[in-house]
Design a protein around this motif. Structure first.
Motif, short mmCIF file in Angstrom:
data_model
loop_
_atom_site.label_atom_id
_atom_site.label_comp_id
_atom_site.label_asym_id
_atom_site.label_seq_id
_atom_site.Cartn_x
_atom_site.Cartn_y
_atom_site.Cartn_z
N SER A 51 0.83 -1.21 0.00
CA SER A 51 0.00 0.00 0.00
C SER A 51 0.86 1.26 0.00
N ASP A 52 2.00 1.21 0.70
CA ASP A 52 2.91 2.36 0.68
C ASP A 52 3.47 2.58 -0.72
N SER A 56 -0.06 7.22 -4.34
CA SER A 56 0.29 8.16 -5.40
C SER A 56 1.10 9.34 -4.89
N SER A 57 0.98 9.67 -3.59
CA SER A 57 1.75 10.78 -3.04
C SER A 57 3.16 10.37 -2.61
N ALA A 58 3.41 9.05 -2.47
CA ALA A 58 4.73 8.52 -2.12
C ALA A 58 5.25 9.12 -0.81
N THR A 62 9.17 8.75 0.56
CA THR A 62 9.96 9.98 0.60
C THR A 62 10.53 10.21 1.99
N THR A 63 9.69 10.04 3.01
CA THR A 63 10.16 10.25 4.39
C THR A 63 11.28 9.30 4.74
N ALA A 64 11.12 8.02 4.39
CA ALA A 64 12.13 7.02 4.74
C ALA A 64 13.45 7.29 4.03
N SER A 90 4.40 3.56 -7.32
CA SER A 90 3.62 4.49 -8.11
C SER A 90 4.54 5.39 -8.94
N GLN A 91 3.95 6.12 -9.88
CA GLN A 91 4.77 6.93 -10.77
C GLN A 91 5.55 7.99 -10.01
#
Length: 468
Positions: A51-52, A56-58, A62-64, A90-91
């Motif tokens: 799910s992560d 679509s916002s990733a 990004t945080t990791a 996701s893209q």
């Protein structure tokens, strides 16, 4: 306060504690100036849920990754990030991973996606029909290839390497899936409302070309010259203008307004010169070919697999810069151009060599009418063109959602094996001193505690006997 004379063992203890403190300080200064050596440790691997990865916002990815990159400072900034992917990201997540690679940080990833390469394309068929040509390319698999749009499942077939459909209509978005692999394109179709102007002399060619185009869905306005001063009209022919007409078709050596047609092409219109229209002197400046002599029809060829050889045609010499779209085999041992196109200004001019294509429809095989209709539809499609379908995604050099697995590989690189990622680097032989320094560097608090305890012990001993 009287000073107590220290006994010899206590004096030696104080000196020893002072020596330990000075040695600790010297060691700390040495470690601060000594470059860090390679660490013999196994690489850590970042893991995310499916799910992560599909978000679509990733946000989680990004945080990791940001935490991983800035977790250390200075020379200890990591030059490699190891990740394990259980699904194709996701893209936006793929773009973020590509940005990490662009920042000179290597990304090694373990492939747990169970996905295969899958690519989907959807192309609008030029013309008024609104049909879409769909093509799917993927690795052969035992799973079904499923094609869907917003309205539901369109088709499902045993997966082959290549599959293709022509769909009369599509409710975007269009999706193709094989197991865990899915590709997606938006398929936003352009509106096509302009008409076709056909100019010719009355005859079999003009009659059946008009019939073929109308059967294919084109809206025809015709003007057939029956005398130098009279013409028969079809529909409501008007002034040749790109606002009304997509293509002008000329089939015979008829009198035309060459200035208006040249202006039409320069402004973005399409012109088809068929048969004897290739010999109109006023249009020689925009013709992509030079017609030299008539090539005779091969008797009986209309009933074969190459019915075009059963038609009379002009032998064409293509201009420099023109593109030969189709050629026919000839008895001269070389291919004869049959369909030639060239861009003139913002428009296109297409030359068709056949003088009596109606025979293909009327005297050919049972499929002759359909083949004749398809031929003329492709000729007009080449001349008219259709604007490219709009895409909501930012257009760049990567495949995007139309081929997500390929997009991931293009941005990050090929996956690595589990053994290759987690194996410890080859250890070099270290001296006892280097090993001790590495242990102290790994535990700076221990060195600080030793220094502090030594100084505190010496100070307490001196205070207890009255010395400062």
């Amino acid at each position: 306060m009287t000073t107590t004379k220290p006994n010899r063992p206590r004096s030696m203890l104080e000196r020893a504690l002072r020596t330990v403190a000075w040695l600790g300080l010297a060691t700390a200064m040495y470690l601060a100036s000594r470059p860090a050596g390679p660490r013999d440790r196994r690489a850590s691997v970042l893991r995310w849920s499916a799910s992560d990865l599909a978000d679509s916002s990733a946000t989680v990815l990004t945080t990791a990754l940001v935490r991983e990159i800035i977790s250390a400072s200075g020379d200890t900034q990591p030059r490699r990030v190891n990740v394990e992917l259980t699904a194709v990201p996701s893209q936006r997540a793929r773009a973020m991973l590509g940005a990490v690679v662009g920042a000179d940080v290597s990304v090694n990833w373990i492939d747990r996606t169970q996905a295969s390469g899958l690519a989907l394309s959807a192309t609008a068929v030029a013309g008024p029909s609104g049909a879409v040509d769909v093509r799917v390319v993927g690795a052969p698999s035992s799973l079904l290839l499923v094609l869907r749009d917003a309205g539901g499942t369109l088709d499902s077939i045993p997966n082959t390497r290549v599959a293709a459909w022509r769909l009369a209509s599509v409710s975007p978005p269009l999706r193709a899936a094989i197991g865990a692999s899915e590709a997606r394109v938006p398929t936003r179709l352009p509106a096509f409302t302009r008409r076709v102007m056909l100019m010719a002399q009355p005859g079999w060619e003009s009659k059946f070309v008009t019939a073929a185009l109308e059967e294919a869905g084109w809206h025809i306005d015709g003007r057939y010259r029956v005398s130098p001063r009279a013409a028969v009209t079809l529909g409501a022919p008007g002034r040749v203008d790109t606002a009304r007409y997509a293509v002008v078709v000329l089939l015979d050596s008829v009198a035309v307004d060459a200035v208006a047609i040249r202006r039409f092409v320069q402004q973005g219109g399409g012109v088809v010169l068929g048969g004897d229209a290739l010999r109109i002197p006023a249009l020689a400046a925009i013709s992509p070919v030079r017609a030299t002599m008539v090539r005779g029809a091969v008797a009986g060829a209309l009933l074969t697999d190459t019915p075009q050889r059963g038609l009379e045609a002009w032998e064409l010499v293509a201009n420099r810069g023109a593109f030969v779209v189709r050629s026919d085999d000839s008895d001269h041992g070389h291919a004869e151009p049959a369909l030639v196109a060239q861009r003139i200004g913002a428009g296109r001019v297409v030359a068709s060599a056949y003088r009596n294509s109606w025979r293909w429809r009327m005297e050919g095989t049972d499929d002759g009418a359909a083949e004749h209709r398809a031929w003329w539809g492709s000729v007009l499609a080449l001349a008219a063109g259709v604007p490219a379908m709009a895409d909501d995604a930012v257009v760049d050099a990567y495949p995007g959602n139309a081929a997500p697995y390929a997009d991931l590989v293009a941005r990050v690189g090929l996956p690595v094996s589990v053994d290759g990622m987690t194996a410890a680097p080859a250890a070099r032989a270290l001296s006892a001193f280097d090993q001790l320094m590495d242990r102290l560097r790994a535990a700076p608090g221990l060195l600080f505690m030793v220094i502090a305890m030594a100084l505190l012990g010496e100070w307490a001993s001196r205070r207890l006997r009255g010395n400062r």
